[in-house]
Design an enzyme around this catalytic site. Structure first.
Site, PDB file in Angstrom:
ATOM      1  N   ASP A  63      28.372 -14.793  31.842  1.00 57.68           N
ATOM      2  CA  ASP A  63      28.239 -16.203  32.721  1.00 57.68           C
ATOM      3  C   ASP A  63      29.288 -16.581  33.550  1.00 57.68           C
ATOM      4  OD1 ASP A  63      25.544 -16.662  31.634  1.00 57.68           O
ATOM      5  OD2 ASP A  63      26.342 -17.566  30.054  1.00 57.68           O
ATOM      6  N   THR A  87      24.255 -16.304  18.175  1.00 56.05           N
ATOM      7  CA  THR A  87      25.131 -15.431  19.239  1.00 56.05           C
ATOM      8  C   THR A  87      24.390 -13.896  19.252  1.00 56.05           C
ATOM      9  OG1 THR A  87      26.814 -14.001  19.443  1.00 56.05           O
ATOM     10  CG2 THR A  87      26.569 -15.108  17.361  1.00 56.05           C
TER      11      THR A  87
HETATM   12  O1  IFM Z   1      25.626 -13.624  27.952  1.00 57.83           O
HETATM   13  C1  IFM Z   1      26.293 -14.789  27.804  1.00 57.83           C
HETATM   14  C2  IFM Z   1      25.139 -15.318  27.065  1.00 57.83           C
HETATM   15  O2  IFM Z   1      24.160 -15.529  27.651  1.00 57.83           O
HETATM   16  C3  IFM Z   1      25.694 -17.225  26.692  1.00 57.83           C
HETATM   17  N1  IFM Z   1      26.986 -16.890  26.118  1.00 57.83           N
HETATM   18  C4  IFM Z   1      28.072 -16.164  26.967  1.00 57.83           C
HETATM   19  C5  IFM Z   1      27.270 -14.675  27.060  1.00 57.83           C
HETATM   20  C6  IFM Z   1      28.484 -13.896  28.066  1.00 57.83           C
HETATM   21  O3  IFM Z   1      28.756 -14.803  29.262  1.00 57.83           O
END
Ligand code: IFM
Length: 804
Positions: free
Chosen positions: A495, A711
């Protein structure tokens, strides 16, 4: 330092010291009624939405309060304590407790001043309220009179934010009354004159309750301030100190539900009761409480149902290896973590308040992968849902609203979508996650009919699953950067990388390359020769481009900026070595053997730490390019050179695909919660669930982990372990077995449900190799290679696999 242990048989984590370095929590319930409870009873509950259906209040980022508190008071000595160590927090030399977090229930035992208490928190299967089932036993040799007080703090407004900040409104819509065995909270009670179906400003009266079954209420309170008392806190509420509650409700300001009962216990005698809470009409609340009249029996049955449901879900894939940490994660905790991310997305934890009003596209499509081997039907429903959130141009909606209405949604091309969701543009990777997810689902189940199932697109039009995947290819083909690789757009998986429409992402290019390999399988199944040819040509061109542009001596670069600058080359002063392009070069099948070996070796040398590999190195500080948003974070944190736990999963898989069993397993251990049970004071997060990231070596808190439970790590590490280390690699027509394990493992076993059959797999490794196949027997028949065609499987299939 350790604060607890894993009880393998019961599938519980048992916390033996309550003063854990952070709240260690568990999830109860379902999307109809969700609840989170910590080892000190902190936590909240909600109906349907953590943001808009909040029932019990919790103050985020504030020492784990309030919670589902049960106070016990000895009416002779006037001494009081709580059934969880906090909030009263008695001296731990006198107060002994255990908290057992199990699958969708939490049990807390406490012993203090000769009184043993046991409270079991759960949401009954298929129900939308919560139960706090308490048993109190007099272990002393004298008769005791104990006041038991349950306390539930209602929100005044179901919207979490309104409850917390819009006090000039939320405090003046709430009141409570007593109804014999319960406190009834009414919101907007002044609208009780409305006829059925009528509303004012979209509002009507609604009710919450907090009730007691199994014992008689002796006093009650429905007003938070009166219960606590000015200048008192949850640790010493006036009502509990006094031994009797004020018998008054609230009218404005803050509601609560507090109910006391007085029990007398002969030595050795026990009494059982149940506190119940939920958002129900008053007559329904009365029925629920009545249902628990014989709470001992009812609660025992309900808990048994819950346990068999969850243990049944986990039973579809179980292993026995020489590593207890690996077994506990794969059999129970990582699997349970996968279900929780699957169910709750990123909507409810002690970090996520629920304000993100939808599902992140990539997150959800990734989450699905973690449950495919355990609950393929559940996975299928969500895959359908996510395909229906794909725009007709092939891209994914960055945020899929909880109110998602397939065929009628706005897209990032519409100002209205951008305004409502805050997502201004497409992300380069979203729809590309569909390829491994849909492929894994069909390979696990053999449900080929799904390929031709027609599913709507998010905005308009519909197509078969095959068509959806083709459009995802089109999306990337129509969004190429200046060199002809997929553009980085608003973000890729990371992101914090804004590469824009002219910049390019190596990660996405590798995902795209892999997507084409996968789609070729579908095209072959469909005998779509023209499309196979198209994919072959495009893939070859892309492969050449990646090789020419992205290989930099001993590593793959991370991509190109809008201006064409290279990110992640050897000579960059910062961020010159990135993890994901190396692992994905292997996973995608693009890296040659030499490149794979070199790149993975560089990862090991440059990025690996005792807690896992960092995302890139050195962190951004003075040399970040315009789109390198990671620089906003402290060095060693999150995307700025933190140990991003999800990326460990891809690294495990990449090493395993290369047959590097030692390293694959080492990466698992470095970041596995269970393997850090003895270092809880460093990791701080629960030793039974994954976190989003661990602080990297550039942080003074190296090893501390954050953002618990929800996560992508859960599903990605699960895939890395199941497909990679354990080598369970189903394809359309059968199962390939290709373990990649530590050399010292002599043997391991897998019990796996697969396409209506039960497989019992024994892998033997007398020669102590890391990978390879010497012999394979299926029901006693020797098969060539390491592949079992579907037709060889029987209801109960015995598989013997010799690695050496
Ligand atoms: O891939 C992203 C996810 O969509 C949201 N949390 C952070 C990750 C890495 O930037």
């Amino acid at each position: 330092m350790r604060y607890g242990y894993f009880d393998e048989e019961k599938k519980e984590y048992v916390i033996t010291r309550p003063d854990t370095p952070a709240p260690w929590v568990n999830y109860l319930g379902s999307p109809e009624y969700g609840a989170i409870v910590s080892n000190n009873a902190g936590g909240y509950s909600f109906a349907k939405s953590g943001a808009n259906g909040r029932i019990l209040r919790y103050i985020f980022n504030q020492f784990d309060q309030p919670g589902r508190y049960i106070y016990l008071r000895d009416n002779d000595t006037k001494d009081y304590w709580s059934a969880s160590w906090q909030p009263v927090g008695k001296d731990l030399s006198e107060y002994k407790s255990e908290c057992h977090h199990g699958t969708a229930y939490t049990k807390m035992m406490a012993d203090y001043s000769g009184i043993h208490s046991e409270v079991r928190y759960y949401v009954p299967l298929g129900q939308s309220y919560e139960v706090w089932n308490l048993k109190v036993t007099n272990c002393s040799d004298r008769k005791r009179e104990i006041s038991v007080t349950g306390y539930a703090e209602f929100t005044n407004n179901s919207n979490y934010e309104q409850d917390q900040v819009n006090l000039q409104y939320s405090q003046y819509i709430t009141r409570t009354v007593f109804c014999g065995d319960r406190v009834r909270q009414m919101i907007h009670a002044n609208l009780d004159g409305l006829k059925d179906g009528e509303e004012v400003d979209n509002k009507n009266v609604f009710n919450r309750f907090f009730g007691l079954a199994g014992e008689k209420v002796s006093s009650w309170c429905g007003d938070r301030e009166k219960f606590l008392g000015r200048y008192h806190g949850y640790n010493n509420p006036s009502g509990v100190e006094a031994g009797v509650l004020c018998n008054e409700g609230n009218y404005n300001e803050n509601s609560c539900g507090a109910l006391s009962t007085v029990i007398t216990l002969e030595p050795g005698e026990s009494r059982e009761m149940a506190f119940l809470a939920g958002m129900k009409e008053d007559n329904e609340a009365a029925e629920i409480i009545a249902h628990y009249a014989d709470c001992e029996k009812t609660c025992a049955v309900e808990l048994e149902e819950l346990i068999s449901y969850w243990h049944g879900q986990l039973a579809h894939f179980q292993i026995r290896t020489p590593s207890p940490e690996f077994d506990t994660m794969i059999n129970t905790w990582n699997a349970y973590n996968c279900f929780m991310t699957f169910i709750w997305s990123r909507a409810a934890s002690f970090t996520y308040c629920g304000l993100r009003n939808g599902y992140g596209y990539r997150d959800t499509v990734q989450d699905i992968q973690g449950v495919i081997h355990l609950a393929p039907q559940m996975a299928l429903d969500k895959i359908r849902f996510m395909l229906s959130a794909q725009v007709d141009n092939g891209g994914g909606l960055p945020l899929v609203k909880f109110t998602h209405n397939p065929g009628h949604e706005d897209t990032p091309d519409d100002a209205s979508y951008v305004q409502e969701t805050g997502h201004p543009a497409y992300r380069a990777d979203d729809a590309l996650w569909l390829f491994p997810t849909v492929y894994k689902y069909i390979s696990e189940t053999g449900n080929f009919a799904f390929i031709d199932e027609v599913i709507p697109f998010a905005n308009k039009d519909e197509g078969t699953v095959y068509e959806h995947l083709k459009r995802a290819i089109d999306f990337s083909m129509n969004h190429l950067g200046r060199h002809g690789m997929p553009a980085g757009l608003y973000a890729d998986w990371n992101d914090c990388l804004r590469l824009g429409k002219d910049g390019e992402s190596t990660f996405v290019a590798l995902q795209f390359y892999y997507a084409m390999t996968i789609l070729k399988e579908f095209a072959k199944y469909k005998k779509d020769e023209k499309y196979i040819k198209y994919l072959e040509e495009k893939q070859e061109q892309l492969g050449k481009l990646i090789q020419e542009l992205c290989w930099n001596e001993d590593r793959f670069i991370r991509g190109f900026t809008e201006r064409g600058e290279v990110i992640g080359k050897r000579t960059d002063p910062e961020a010159n070595m990135w993890l994901n392009p190396q692992s994905w070069a292997v996973i995608s099948g693009l890296a040659t053997e030499r490149q794979a070996d070199l790149a993975l070796q560089m990862v090991y040398e440059r990025l690996n730490t005792e807690y896992g590999a960092i995302l890139m190195d050195p962190p951004y500080h003075a040399n970040a390019f315009d789109g390198a948003l990671a620089v906003i974070y402290n060095a060693g944190t999150k995307e700025n050179a933190g140990i991003f736990s999800q990326s460990q999963g891809w690294l495990i898989l990449a090493e395993a695909l290369c047959g590097h069993g030692e390293r694959a397993f080492n990466y698992f251990l470095e970041n596995a919660p269970a393997a850090q049970n003895d270092r809880a004071e460093i990791r701080q997060l629960e030793p039974y669930c994954y976190g989003q990231f661990t602080e990297g070596k550039a942080s003074p808190n190296f090893g501390r982990s954050h953002v618990h439970w929800l996560t992508g790590t859960a599903s990605t590490v699960m895939v890395g372990c199941v497909e990679g280390i354990l080598g369970m690699r189903p394809d359309f027509y059968g199962l390939r077995i290709a373990p990649s394990i530590p050399k010292e493992w002599e043997k391991f076993e897998i019990s796996k449900d697969f396409r209506g059959c039960h497989l019992h797999i024994t892998v033997k490794n007398p020669g102590h190799v890391e990978a390879g196949c010497k012999k394979l027997y299926v029901n006693g028949e020797e098969l060539p290679g390491n592949y079992i065609p579907q037709e060889k499987l029987t209801g109960e299939t015995e598989i013997e696999f010799y690695m050496s």
